[in-house]
Enzyme design. Structure first.
Site, PDB file in Angstrom:
ATOM      1  CB  SER A 117      -0.947   0.008   1.207  1.00 18.65           C
ATOM      2  OG  SER A 117      -0.227  -0.118   2.421  1.00 18.65           O
ATOM      3  CG  HIS A 131      -1.323   3.985   4.048  1.00 18.20           C
ATOM      4  ND1 HIS A 131      -1.991   3.442   5.123  1.00 18.20           N
ATOM      5  CD2 HIS A 131      -0.782   2.934   3.370  1.00 18.20           C
ATOM      6  CE1 HIS A 131      -1.872   2.123   5.088  1.00 18.20           C
ATOM      7  NE2 HIS A 131      -1.145   1.789   4.034  1.00 18.20           N
TER       8      HIS A 131
END
Length: 291
Positions: free
Chosen positions: A43, A264
């Site tokens: 990711s 993230h």
């Protein structure tokens, strides 16, 4: 756009033609060999601006249209670009599915992997929960080093041969490709942190930052051993998830303020990584052209 990478490939192809064809038949053209680029990873490679996330109907993998591979492709202008990244991927998943996108004609491969193998998500959850009730202590470090053994250091070490296997598979499937292995953006600052915005105890911040630096170092060592190029975006401080000014963050916090997934890379973070990788590719191209 004619990138330095493609110019280097063109120069190499032209040299081969001059050596193989009699002088009378030589003809200089402006054609460039196609650049075929394949992106692999988890990711930290697949996600970007949350509003651009989509699910691949064939694989079920979540990706973004502005992740660092996509941004790199905009810079390099490849003839083909295949984004095989997948949120949640581990090394075994790369081997079982993602490397199938490679062919002997692949020229460039980028890879970001290893974080899920050591348990990025579960570590964050456990350490965040512990930090909520002990903000000034080091409950996470105490837990993972109990008994005199650093469990997270052991996880990093155990991931090394798995990365070796991925890199060997990439080389076997794409024997002529330039492989660029990319580490992880820095999630935490070196010390103190920003409890409760990121609910990691003050005493655990340097420990967890050290775990991430250990992971990046190991990934870099394995990349170098395999003859790949390593790019480490985790060396830079001042852009972690604890930055008070949102636009300075390259990694978002657990409660997103920006258009990014929790914990993230932000759009700025992915752009930074793309720039680092583009620089590494340009350096490699210049070396190939002049070497």
């Amino acid at each position: 756009m004619r990138s330095p990478w493609r110019l280097a490939l063109a120069a190499t192809g032209l040299l081969g033609t001059l050596l193989a064809v009699p002088p009378a038949a030589n003809a200089v053209t402006d054609e460039e060999p196609p650049l075929e680029y394949v992106a692999l990873g988890d990711s930290y490679a697949s996600l970007g601006t949350a509003s651009t996330h989509y699910t691949d109907p064939e694989t079920g993998c979540v990706r973004a249209t502005d992740n660092y591979p996509a941004r790199l492709a905009e810079t390099l202008d490849p003839a083909t670009f295949t984004d095989a990244t997948c949120a949640g991927a581990v090394t075994g998943g790369v081997l079982s599915s993602q490397t199938a996108a490679l062919t002997p004609d692949t020229d460039l491969v980028t890879l970001t992997i290893g974080g899920n193998d050591i348990g990025f998500g579960s570590i964050a959850a456990a350490c965040g929960a512990a930090g909520m009730t002990n903000p000034l202590g080091s409950p996470c470090e105490d837990r993972f080093t109990s008994g005199g053994t650093d469990q997270l250091a052991d996880r990093v070490a155990a991931t090394a041969p798995k990365i070796d296997a991925v890199l060997a598979d990439i080389r076997a499937r794409a024997p002529h490709a330039r492989i660029v292995v990319v580490g992880y953006l820095r999630i935490l600052p070196p010390a103190l942190g920003c409890w409760p915005f990121v609910p990691i105890s003050v005493g655990d911040v340097p420990y967890l930052d050290g775990v991430q630096r250990r992971l990046n170092t190991m990934i870099g060592d394995r990349a170098t051993a395999a003859g790949a190029t390593f790019v480490n975006p985790g060396e830079t401080t001042g852009h972690d998830a604890c930055q008070l000014l949102p636009w300075r963050r390259w990694v978002e916090g657990p409660v997103p303020v920006l258009d990014a997934a929790p914990m993230h890379p932000t759009a700025a973070g992915q752009a930074h990584v793309a720039g680092l990788v583009a620089g590494a590719v340009e350096t490699a191209a210049t070396t190939a052209e002049t070497g």
